[in-house]
Structure formats: C-alpha cells, structure tokens
Enzyme design. Sequence first.
Site, PDB file in Angstrom:
ATOM      1  N   GLU A  29       2.146   9.766   6.088  1.00 21.80           N
ATOM      2  CA  GLU A  29       1.051   8.857   6.469  1.00 21.80           C
ATOM      3  C   GLU A  29       0.723   8.920   7.951  1.00 21.80           C
ATOM      4  O   GLU A  29      -0.424   8.762   8.356  1.00 21.80           O
ATOM      5  CB  GLU A  29       1.404   7.420   6.077  1.00 21.80           C
ATOM      6  CG  GLU A  29       1.320   7.113   4.579  1.00 21.80           C
ATOM      7  CD  GLU A  29       2.607   7.421   3.827  1.00 21.80           C
ATOM      8  OE1 GLU A  29       3.469   8.180   4.348  1.00 21.80           O
ATOM      9  OE2 GLU A  29       2.762   6.895   2.706  1.00 21.80           O
ATOM     10  N   GLU A  42       6.551   6.736  -2.617  1.00 21.14           N
ATOM     11  CA  GLU A  42       6.868   5.305  -2.697  1.00 21.14           C
ATOM     12  C   GLU A  42       6.952   4.830  -4.146  1.00 21.14           C
ATOM     13  O   GLU A  42       7.784   3.990  -4.486  1.00 21.14           O
ATOM     14  CB  GLU A  42       5.816   4.501  -1.911  1.00 21.14           C
ATOM     15  CG  GLU A  42       5.937   4.760  -0.409  1.00 21.14           C
ATOM     16  CD  GLU A  42       4.842   4.094   0.396  1.00 21.14           C
ATOM     17  OE1 GLU A  42       3.665   4.425   0.167  1.00 21.14           O
ATOM     18  OE2 GLU A  42       5.161   3.235   1.234  1.00 21.14           O
TER      19      GLU A  42
HETATM   20  C1  3H9 Z   1      -0.703   6.949   1.456  1.00 16.11           C
HETATM   21  O1  3H9 Z   1      -0.153   7.385   0.493  1.00 16.11           O
HETATM   22  C2  3H9 Z   1      -0.647   5.493   1.866  1.00 16.11           C
HETATM   23  C3  3H9 Z   1       0.436   4.704   1.171  1.00 16.11           C
HETATM   24  O2  3H9 Z   1       1.654   4.801   1.866  1.00 16.11           O
HETATM   25  C4  3H9 Z   1       0.121   3.236   1.129  1.00 16.11           C
HETATM   26  C5  3H9 Z   1      -1.090   2.820   0.345  1.00 16.11           C
HETATM   27  C6  3H9 Z   1      -1.236   1.329   0.246  1.00 16.11           C
HETATM   28  N1  3H9 Z   1      -6.269  11.656  -1.761  1.00 16.11           N
HETATM   29  O3  3H9 Z   1      -4.875  20.219   0.533  1.00 16.11           O
HETATM   30  P1  3H9 Z   1      -5.460  20.825  -0.666  1.00 16.11           P
HETATM   31  C7  3H9 Z   1      -7.530  16.614  -2.270  1.00 16.11           C
HETATM   32  S1  3H9 Z   1      -1.646   7.945   2.455  1.00 16.11           S
HETATM   33  C8  3H9 Z   1      -7.433  12.210  -2.132  1.00 16.11           C
HETATM   34  O4  3H9 Z   1      -6.624  21.728  -0.499  1.00 16.11           O
HETATM   35  P2  3H9 Z   1      -2.955  22.133  -1.115  1.00 16.11           P
HETATM   36  C9  3H9 Z   1      -8.013  17.492  -1.139  1.00 16.11           C
HETATM   37  O5  3H9 Z   1      -8.993  16.841  -0.377  1.00 16.11           O
HETATM   38  C10 3H9 Z   1      -1.624   9.533   1.627  1.00 16.11           C
HETATM   39  N2  3H9 Z   1      -7.624  13.544  -2.208  1.00 16.11           N
HETATM   40  O6  3H9 Z   1      -4.370  21.555  -1.552  1.00 16.11           O
HETATM   41  C11 3H9 Z   1      -8.545  18.681  -1.899  1.00 16.11           C
HETATM   42  O7  3H9 Z   1      -9.798  18.304  -2.415  1.00 16.11           O
HETATM   43  P3  3H9 Z   1     -10.967  19.378  -2.579  1.00 16.11           P
HETATM   44  C12 3H9 Z   1      -0.359  10.262   1.891  1.00 16.11           C
HETATM   45  C13 3H9 Z   1      -6.593  14.332  -1.897  1.00 16.11           C
HETATM   46  O8  3H9 Z   1      -2.320  22.641  -2.354  1.00 16.11           O
HETATM   47  C14 3H9 Z   1      -7.579  18.791  -3.071  1.00 16.11           C
HETATM   48  O9  3H9 Z   1      -6.957  17.518  -3.196  1.00 16.11           O
HETATM   49  N3  3H9 Z   1      -0.454  11.597   1.321  1.00 16.11           N
HETATM   50  C15 3H9 Z   1      -5.368  13.811  -1.501  1.00 16.11           C
HETATM   51  O10 3H9 Z   1      -3.108  23.036   0.051  1.00 16.11           O
HETATM   52  C16 3H9 Z   1      -6.509  19.841  -2.882  1.00 16.11           C
HETATM   53  O11 3H9 Z   1      -5.873  19.618  -1.621  1.00 16.11           O
HETATM   54  C17 3H9 Z   1      -0.873  12.653   2.044  1.00 16.11           C
HETATM   55  O12 3H9 Z   1      -1.164  12.537   3.211  1.00 16.11           O
HETATM   56  C18 3H9 Z   1      -5.210  12.417  -1.437  1.00 16.11           C
HETATM   57  N4  3H9 Z   1      -4.044  11.845  -1.084  1.00 16.11           N
HETATM   58  O13 3H9 Z   1      -2.114  20.889  -0.595  1.00 16.11           O
HETATM   59  C19 3H9 Z   1      -0.938  13.969   1.330  1.00 16.11           C
HETATM   60  N5  3H9 Z   1      -4.525  14.859  -1.240  1.00 16.11           N
HETATM   61  O14 3H9 Z   1     -10.472  20.363  -3.590  1.00 16.11           O
HETATM   62  C20 3H9 Z   1      -2.242  14.649   1.629  1.00 16.11           C
HETATM   63  C21 3H9 Z   1      -5.217  15.973  -1.481  1.00 16.11           C
HETATM   64  O15 3H9 Z   1     -12.136  18.577  -3.019  1.00 16.11           O
HETATM   65  N6  3H9 Z   1      -2.393  15.898   0.896  1.00 16.11           N
HETATM   66  N7  3H9 Z   1      -6.476  15.673  -1.867  1.00 16.11           N
HETATM   67  O16 3H9 Z   1     -11.151  19.978  -1.204  1.00 16.11           O
HETATM   68  C22 3H9 Z   1      -1.776  17.047   1.239  1.00 16.11           C
HETATM   69  O17 3H9 Z   1      -0.965  17.101   2.135  1.00 16.11           O
HETATM   70  C23 3H9 Z   1      -2.140  18.289   0.479  1.00 16.11           C
HETATM   71  O18 3H9 Z   1      -3.399  18.064  -0.115  1.00 16.11           O
HETATM   72  C24 3H9 Z   1      -1.140  18.683  -0.640  1.00 16.11           C
HETATM   73  C25 3H9 Z   1      -1.757  19.848  -1.460  1.00 16.11           C
HETATM   74  C26 3H9 Z   1       0.168  19.130  -0.001  1.00 16.11           C
HETATM   75  C27 3H9 Z   1      -0.897  17.533  -1.600  1.00 16.11           C
END
Ligand code: 3H9
Length: 709
Positions: free
Chosen positions: A132, A112
């Site tokens: 999301e 976004e």
């Molecule tokens: C949003 O954006 C709402 C908006 O539209 C509106 C707002 C008003 N936040 O998965 P991994 C941490 S909703 C905090 O093991 P990978 C994760 O917990 C969000 N922490 O690595 C982990 O921590 P730890 C929409 C996050 O390489 C570390 O990063 N976005 C977040 O296998 C590594 O992650 C999503 O839904 C976060 N957003 O995969 C994306 N993301 O090392 C969610 C990750 O302490 N994330 N962490 O265990 C993912 O899909 C995967 O983490 C990603 C990396 C593909 C990015």
Amino acid sequence: MRVILQSPASVVRSTLQDGVQLVSIHNPPVNALGAAVRQGLMAAIAQAEADAHVKAVLIVGDGRAFIAGADIREFGKPPVAPALPEVCQRIESCSKPVVAAIHGAALGGGLEVALSAHYRLALPSAQLGLPEVLLGLLPGSGGTQRAPRLMGVKAATELMLSGKHLNAQAALAAGLVDVVVEGDDPVAAGLAYVRELLARQAPVRPTSAQAGRLADKAAAQAELDVLRADTAKAARGLFSPLKIIDCVQAALDLPFDQGMQFERAQFLACLESPQRAGLIHAFFAEREVAKVPEAKAAVPRPITSIAVIGGGTMGAGITVSALDAGLPVTMIERDAESIARGRAHVEKVYDALVAKGRMAPEAKAATMARYTGSTRYEDIGSADLVIEAVFEDIEVKKAVFRELDRGCKPGAVLATNTSYLDIDAIAAATARPQDVIGLHFFSPANIMKLLEIVVPARVSADVVATAFELAKRLKKVPVRAGVCDGFIGNRILAVYKQAADYLMEDGASPYEIDAAVRGFGYPMGPFQVTDLAGGDIGWATRKRRAATRDPKARYVEIADRICERGWFGQKTGRGFYLYPEGARVGQPDPEVQAIVDAERARKGVVPRPFSADEIMRRYMAAMVNEGAKVVAEGIALRPLDVDVTFLSGYGFPRFRGGPMKWADMQGLDKVLADIREFAQDDPLFWKPAALLEQLVAEGRNFDSLNQPA
Ligand code: 3H9
C-alpha cells in the site's frame, strides 16, 4: 458438489464439498476486492455460519492470483458497504475454521483477507506483500495490526515500508503462512489441507488473539524506535510511511479493536492525501502507456537476436539491458581497439555485481557467452533488431543506416537511439523507412526505466508493436513519442531548464534553485544534474544551435562563462559546484556566484529575491506549458504519457503523479494565471499553450484527455 451461493455477478461462488465450503473469487484479471467481491465474501461467511453441513471454509482465488488487493479504481469515489475491514472481521470471527489457499498475488487487502483467515497455505507461485505504501496508503484492513502479531514488529514493518513481495518460502519463514505445498492447484491443495485440519480438530484461531511476536514488548518497542528514526530520515516528504509506524505502535500499545480503529483513521487520512491521488495516477498511467494504437493493431515481429552499433556508454548500457533480458547481442564497433573498449564497458557492469556478491561468476560467464563483439557489419546480417548508438551527428547516423540497409536481412527492425535528431531523415537514408524507428534509452541504459519509442512518419505498425514488445522484455517503461527536437522528455526539459536559467539571472542562486527543486521532491536540482552529466554536453548543443536561435529570445550566458573556464562539473572537479578531491556532493562556489553577479551586471539586471515557492511556480509552469504543447501537437498521445516520461526518466517525484497530474491538482486556471503573469515580463517565452487556454475555458483538466488510445 453443490452450488450453494452466488454473489452479485457471480464474482464470489460457493460450493459445498464434503463439509467444506469452497469460496472462490472470480474477478479477473487479479481478483481485486471491489464492492461485489466484498459483498460476496460477507454473504459466503454468513452462509457458512448458517449451514450446519459446513464444517470449515476454504477461500481461493480463481485465475492467476489469490487477491491483488483492494480495487484501486474505487479509491476517491464514494464508499460502498461493506468496507474491507468489516469483511476481514467477519472472516476472523467465523465460528468455523477458515483457511486461505494462496497462489499468485496476495497483496494489500488480499493478504489482509488471508491474515483474517485462521490458517494459511501457500503454493510456490504465491507472492505475499503489503505494498500500500507505494500507493500513498497503509494496510487498512488490519494488516498493520495482524502482520506484526504473526511476523514480529521488524519484519512486518519492513514489509509494509518497502512494499516488497515475499515468495512462499520467505512467507513461511516469516510466519505469514502455516504451510507451503507443491503444485499449482489451490483448490486441491487447500481442500487436502482443510481435511487434515478437520481430522486433527484444529481450532478456530483468530490472528487478533495471538500475542505471538508482540509478547516481548520491550524488544518490540526497541525495534520500532529504530525503524521510526530511519523512516523519519528516509521518507523524503512521503506521508504514509510514518503513519505505518504509528499504526504498528498502536498494535503494541492498544487492544486489537482500538488498534483497528486507529489504523482506520490513519488509512482514511492517507486516502484523502494528494499523494495517494498522485501515486495511484502513476500506477495506472504506467500501465496505460503501453496501450498504443499500433500495439493493438499489429502483431510484433519475432525478436531472437539483437545487434548494437556502438560500444560507448550508451551502446554498452543497451547491450547489458538486452543481455539481462536473455537475448544474444552482437556489438559492432569500427576497430579492434574500440570493440575491446565496448566489451570492457559491458564487463565492468557485471564485474561490479560480482564484486558486490549480487552475481555469481558463473552467471557472469553465462551472460557474457551471449555477447559477441565484431567490426564487420556482415556479422549482423541475421539480427532481428539493430539498435544504433553512435555519435549524435546526423551524417554519421545516416552513414550507419546506409550500411544497415545494405547488410541487414529483410524485415529486420532498424532502430536509432538518437535523443533529438530527425528520425524521418535517418529513415530516408534507407530504402526501407517502414522498418526504421527511434528507441531513445536513458543513461545508464541498463538501469533507467524509461524508453521513448519514437515513431517516424513512414514506419509500419508492426515495427512499433515490436518496439513495445521489446520494452516489455527489457522491463522498461515505454512511452510513444512523435518526431520533434527532443521528443517528449528532452524537449520539455529544454524549456524548464531555460526557466531555471532566467530565474538564476533574475536573482535566485543556482543553489537556491536546486534546493527548491529538491524540496519539491526531486532527488537533484537542475544545476546538480548539469554537473553530473557534464556541462560540456549542453554547451556543445548551445553552440550548435546558436545560429538558429531566435534573436529576440532571451539567452542566459552564465553556463557558457562557466564552461569557458573548463568547469564541466563533477568530472573536472568543478562546475556550478565545487567537488574537492572527487567529492560526489558539491559545495557552493563563491566564484560561480561572482560570475552570476557579473553576468547580471553586464545585462543590467537588478537581482531580486525568489522564495522556493516562487521558484517552483515558474519551473513547473514552464514544464506544464510545454507539456500541453507536446500533447496538442500529438508528440505525446495523452497527458499521462508526459507524466510517465518524467516519472520514469527525469526524477519527477512519483507522489506528485507527474507534471500534468500536478497541474490538474493545482487547478489549470491557477497555472494559466501564473503563465499570464510571467508573460508580462517575457511574452515570447511565456506564451500560453492554446490547449491549456482551451481546457481552462471549458472547465476541463488534462485528465479528461487521458482516454484509452
Ligand atoms: C489495498 O489493498 C488497500 C487495503 O489495505 C485497505 C482497503 C480498505 N485494483 O500490473 P498488471 C489491474 S491497496 C484494480 O498489468 P502484472 C491493472 O491495472 C491495493 N486493478 O499485471 C491491470 O489492468 P489493465 C494493494 C488492478 O501481472 C491488470 O490488473 N495492492 C489492481 O504485471 C493487470 O495488472 C496493490 O498495490 C488493483 N488492486 O502484475 C497491488 N491490481 O489490464 C497492485 C492490478 O486494464 N497490483 N490491477 O491494464 C500489482 O502490483 C500488479 O498489478 C500485480 C500483477 C502484481 C498484481
């Protein structure tokens, strides 16, 4: 180069490079948009506006990602200004061109931010998405309004409903980015692109002002109508998918500003929903489960080759899983005929993929080239890891492990795929118990995500660490379990299945119970699962355990009466349900109902009606109570390990976060009160777990035990 701005904690850094303000986000591991990042971005754009030297702005992410979205850890906590929609608005309304150069993840709020920039460049590593929905949310910073303007209603809505990621080329084709540039340096590629834009005096180009693909309103509305109808059918109780459709409708009907207000209201409604709490718990719990003490303390042993003992359904599934991970696998069976059958089981999986066009025949051949079948244990002398998947009988398994002890190289990891046998006893059959571990796969092993890693008393830490490393390579969700009958999952399953049997004998039909369980969000009810797995399997276990069953414990014989007739479920055409002519969905069977009635009469039970809610209160109370015992005994490290077990291996509805999270959300006092009420009729079965009583007495919940291991 001049440093012109550093935000709180320097998570957003600005430097001026030849008239371009380079705004770089440094918030490892994935540049989530926490409060400091949002504040930093606001300040950076204000700085760009104020500084006459700045001709354009370039936003990049430092490290492995552009921005992976809002900081999920902030949800549910008091909001801190500025909100992300404000940040996006500030970026879009900047009077100087703003460019986003994307590498790695640009997800959710991260995409976004990019959509609010005026131009977008992607490197080949880019992954763009609005996932999301997987967290019970919807894009809440303009994604539902801007993405349809760039991609059209159908593609944008499908992106938001699926949560899928697009690679750089797909994003280019969809209209999400303007250009794809080779390389891996977003700064260099971004600066070159900005200069090119400045050279051709490219104007500021707000996405909100582009009617783009919404111009043909009638066509867009027709697409959305189809998507709404499909989503209503497929949403299965989920809250946010239909809200996404409503927001896209607003993008079609309303001016941009009003569309944004509508989106904000829907986003906040999702944020408040228990589904959001459940899904975000699931997200973090799935990452926490891999953080076990042994994985931190020890270095995994290298795994370059695997052997699987047994070519039945389980052995073949494990073999496919390992082949899919690129490992060479040797499968051992007792004779040529069995090995031919084992190979055929493996090939069948790939043949189905080829038939569906999801695998090229050459790819199948290349994968099968890593498969070797053999009848001789000598052929696995050099394997780094052996997984035994033979008949579930302790003596048979011990014999296999004695063979492995004789033939495998020192340091080889020796794993058993038993679902309930005593792994300490299996380990004791070898002279190297430190190398023996349980790897409990779930059927079909190449598809099911759960892998229970069962840790016997004498295993060494590096073997446990190796198992977790293997799980990662196989793309499984590993859960650490202690040794007991059934480990985490099957032990708890046995108890809530019993609760279902009691409900059936007390008055609910198996069909009512299955319907209530489906209504809760499971894909199937327990009696449908029995029919699918084969009633004979549970029957054999019950017969084996008959001698050791507590004579005072209540025992329901309905399933035995059904099995005695040879009705083992789908494979025999009838079980609890009827499956005429190989039907996959069963029909209620009046003869089964008659058996149930006869059993009730024989036991002197006067049947009483149960509502779906009453059924679920008992089903869940049994699950949670046993879950608490499993945690207290250290069989599961934390409540979240129980949650992940049921989410990944037993079809528990993800939006409820898992049984322990569900209990927290109900209130543990309420669950305990239910158990005490049920105990009035059957105090032996409904004995409250001491841990549950303790937590209630202390006013705590299960989540308070979910500390990092
Ligand atoms: C949003 O954006 C709402 C908006 O539209 C509106 C707002 C008003 N936040 O998965 P991994 C941490 S909703 C905090 O093991 P990978 C994760 O917990 C969000 N922490 O690595 C982990 O921590 P730890 C929409 C996050 O390489 C570390 O990063 N976005 C977040 O296998 C590594 O992650 C999503 O839904 C976060 N957003 O995969 C994306 N993301 O090392 C969610 C990750 O302490 N994330 N962490 O265990 C993912 O899909 C995967 O983490 C990603 C990396 C593909 C990015």
